[in-house]
Design a protein around this motif. Structure first.
Motif, short mmCIF file in Angstrom:
data_model
loop_
_atom_site.label_atom_id
_atom_site.label_comp_id
_atom_site.label_asym_id
_atom_site.label_seq_id
_atom_site.Cartn_x
_atom_site.Cartn_y
_atom_site.Cartn_z
N GLU A 78 3.26 -8.35 2.79
CA GLU A 78 2.23 -8.07 1.78
C GLU A 78 2.07 -9.26 0.84
N ASP A 79 3.19 -9.89 0.45
CA ASP A 79 3.12 -11.07 -0.40
C ASP A 79 2.35 -12.20 0.28
N GLN A 107 -1.31 -11.39 0.03
CA GLN A 107 -1.80 -11.46 -1.34
C GLN A 107 -1.99 -12.90 -1.79
N GLN A 108 -1.33 -13.84 -1.15
CA GLN A 108 -1.49 -15.24 -1.51
C GLN A 108 -2.79 -15.82 -0.97
N GLY A 109 -3.49 -15.08 -0.13
CA GLY A 109 -4.81 -15.48 0.32
C GLY A 109 -4.84 -16.48 1.45
N TYR A 158 0.82 -1.18 0.00
CA TYR A 158 0.00 0.00 0.00
C TYR A 158 0.87 1.25 0.00
#
Length: 115
Positions: free
Chosen positions: A70-71, A74-76, A1
């Protein structure tokens, strides 16, 4: 962000923290006066719920950069924070260097477009 979004999120979190602390400052004295030591059962219940929430929702972030964290998100990995291994989201020096070169190239193109 972006930093703008991070700054707003931090300010919102700080305001929420102050609001709940103010609510506790007004609620605890009457609670202690009316139900005495049983007030601590309320705190224990909320702490227990917080421990469960933290275990299931927050991945381990020790030794990771903000970009690596953050990664991970983002991988859920929702509701499976305990399943995330230490290698998830980790980057090698080569990965970081390659990403930095790409970002420098993008910034240089952006600067050239402004001129």
């Amino acid at each position: 962000y972006s930093l703008k979004i991070r700054a707003k999120a931090v300010s919102l979190a700080t305001a929420t923290n102050w609001a709940f602390n103010t609510a506790l400052a007004f609620a605890v004295p009457p609670g202690l006066a009316s139900i005495a030591w049983k007030t601590y059962f309320i705190f224990a219940t909320f702490n227990f719920a917080a421990c469960i929430h933290i275990f299931f929702m927050y991945p381990e972030t020790v030794g990771r950069t903000l970009e690596e964290v953050e990664d991970i998100f983002q991988q859920g990995h929702v509701f499976t924070a305990w399943k995330i291994g230490r290698e998830v989201g980790k980057k090698t020096v080569q990965d970081v260097a390659t990403n930095d070169k790409i970002q420098v190239g993008i910034i240089n193109c952006w600067i050239k477009s402004l001129n």
